[in-house]
Design an enzyme around this catalytic site. Structure first.
Site, short mmCIF file in Angstrom:
data_model
loop_
_atom_site.label_atom_id
_atom_site.label_comp_id
_atom_site.label_asym_id
_atom_site.label_seq_id
_atom_site.Cartn_x
_atom_site.Cartn_y
_atom_site.Cartn_z
N THR A 30 0.81 -1.22 0.00
CA THR A 30 0.00 0.00 0.00
C THR A 30 0.84 1.27 0.00
O THR A 30 0.48 2.27 -0.64
CB THR A 30 -0.91 0.00 1.26
OG1 THR A 30 -1.72 -1.17 1.20
CG2 THR A 30 -1.79 1.22 1.33
N ASP A 74 1.84 -7.03 -4.05
CA ASP A 74 1.10 -7.05 -2.79
C ASP A 74 1.84 -8.07 -1.93
O ASP A 74 2.18 -9.16 -2.42
CB ASP A 74 -0.35 -7.49 -3.05
CG ASP A 74 -1.20 -7.41 -1.80
OD1 ASP A 74 -0.84 -8.03 -0.78
OD2 ASP A 74 -2.24 -6.72 -1.84
N GLN A 294 0.00 -20.20 20.80
CA GLN A 294 -0.99 -19.37 20.10
C GLN A 294 -1.18 -18.03 20.80
O GLN A 294 -1.83 -17.14 20.27
CB GLN A 294 -2.35 -20.09 20.05
CG GLN A 294 -2.33 -21.35 19.25
CD GLN A 294 -3.66 -22.10 19.26
OE1 GLN A 294 -4.68 -21.53 19.64
NE2 GLN A 294 -3.64 -23.34 18.84
N CYS A 295 -0.67 -17.91 22.03
CA CYS A 295 -0.90 -16.64 22.74
C CYS A 295 0.43 -16.00 23.13
O CYS A 295 1.49 -16.59 22.99
CB CYS A 295 -1.80 -16.85 23.95
SG CYS A 295 -1.05 -17.77 25.29
N1 ASP Z 1 -2.17 -6.06 1.01
C1 ASP Z 1 -1.18 -5.02 1.26
C2 ASP Z 1 0.18 -5.69 1.32
O1 ASP Z 1 0.52 -6.28 2.27
C3 ASP Z 1 -1.49 -4.31 2.51
C4 ASP Z 1 -0.49 -3.26 2.90
O2 ASP Z 1 0.43 -2.92 2.21
O3 ASP Z 1 -0.65 -2.73 3.99
O4 ASP Z 1 0.90 -5.61 0.35
#
Ligand code: ASP
Length: 360
Positions: A30, A74, A294-295
């Site tokens: 992102t 991504d 898991q925790c």
């Molecule tokens: N789906 C995106 C990624 O991991 C989400 C992000 O960048 O925050 O590439």
């Protein structure tokens, strides 16, 4: 020599004689997105225009070079070969730059940072992963703040003029976390990462407060890049109702060499004979079983009756390691440590600050 890498030099205020240089690898996610001409869809930003989105970069007095991957991805598409590529790039440019910042999607950032922490041994320079919840082209973005703080931390030196944070870390929101201790815990707000079993390496407020006691020291041995990962490993998460039959089937998967077993609480699992004998048979066939909780808190095998048997049959305790750091550690050791008893010993102890102390 390295002109096969299509790097971009960002014009900062640095003079030619600037004594700090930072190499930025843009992998996707992102952070590097902006709206297309129709203002409708998010598309990866051409990094030549990066400086327009972050005008503050012009004021920095260090040299900045960006290497955008040919095809930004991504991070949900990240695979072990991407980790090897990132490691290779850092290795190739290691002597030419003082620090490295990796722009990466948040979804698998904790896995990538963990993997790189193992692949890059005896780091004397920072490798800081960062990303954003909102794209850099969006007004309310967290990308600018994350990127700028990551650069500032990357350029910070100690009293001896050496890098202050010579390890793989994640900077996000206001926290600098050890990369192999961090987990993505939020997809909606800006505090996306936490490291519950380890305090932050630094907290960025008006000043950046470093936790100097915790930061890994400058190494004595030379830097080394390992160029192998063996992904014949899986994570199996226990839950009430998981049948021993299914588990046995999974553990007979051809080529499988290692399993991160996500157990309950402090490392507990069903104690019935059938379940234990499925695990024991797998260990007898040569499979590595790595116990991870898991925790938060971690594994103490033997604290409860329900984990005592795991220790007895040869399940290895992961202490307070995260599942992300555990699966990447397993892939790293399977790929690089041929001596099986050494491999088990390294799983049980901390090799890059990924565990506090393995107990039990
Ligand atoms: N789906 C995106 C990624 O991991 C989400 C992000 O960048 O925050 O590439």
């Amino acid at each position: 020599m390295l002109n096969y890498y299509p790097t971009i030099n960002i014009k900062t205020a640095a003079s030619n004689s600037s004594d700090t240089s930072i190499f930025v690898i843009y992998t996707g996610g992102t952070i590097g997105m902006d709206y297309d001409k129709d203002e409708k869809h998010l598309v990866p930003l051409d990094f030549k225009y990066m400086i327009d989105k972050v005008p503050e970069l012009k004021r920095f007095d260090f040299e900045l070079t960006v290497l955008p991957l040919n095809e930004p991805i991504d991070s949900s598409n990240v695979q072990p070969h991407h980790w090897l590529n990132m490691g290779r790039m850092i290795y190739d440019f290691y002597n030419d730059y003082d620090a490295f910042v990796v722009l990466h999607g948040t979804d698998t950032m904790a896995y990538s940072a963990s993997a790189l922490s193992y692949l890059l041994e005896n780091l004397e320079k920072p490798v800081i992963f960062t990303g954003a919840q909102l794209p850099i082209g969006v007004t309310r973005t967290d990308a600018r703040e994350n990127f700028i703080s990551a650069l500032e931390i990357a350029s910070t030196k100690n009293e001896q003029g050496k890098a202050l944070v010579p390890e793989v870390s994640i900077f996000f929101d206001h926290l600098l976390l050890r990369g192999n201790r961090a987990r993505k815990v939020q997809s909606f707000n800006f505090t996306a990462f936490k490291s519950q079993n380890c305090p932050p390496l630094a907290v960025a407020g008006i000043h950046i407060d470093y936790n100097k006691q915790l930061i890994l020291p400058q190494p004595y041995a030379p830097f080394w890049f390992y160029n192998r990962m063996d992904s014949n490993a899986i994570i199996v998460k226990l839950y009430p109702g998981l049948s021993s039959e299914y588990l046995d089937y999974i553990l007979h998967t051809p080529k499988l060499k290692g399993v991160v077993l996500e157990t309950f609480g402090s490392g507990n699992a069903p104690s019935d004979d059938e379940f234990i004998s499925v695990l024991k048979n797998a260990i007898d066939r040569g499979l590595i079983i790595y116990n991870v909780s898991q925790c938060n808190g971690g594994v103490i095998q033997g604290l409860y009756e329900t984990s005592k048997k795991l220790a007895e049959i040869g399940v290895i305790s992961g202490g307070d390691i995260t599942p992300e750091a555990a699966i990447t550690k397993l892939m790293f050791l399977l790929g690089n440590e041929p001596d099986i008893s050494e491999l088990k010993q390294k799983l049980a102890t901390s090799i890059r600050g990924e565990m506090t102390v393995a107990r039990g």
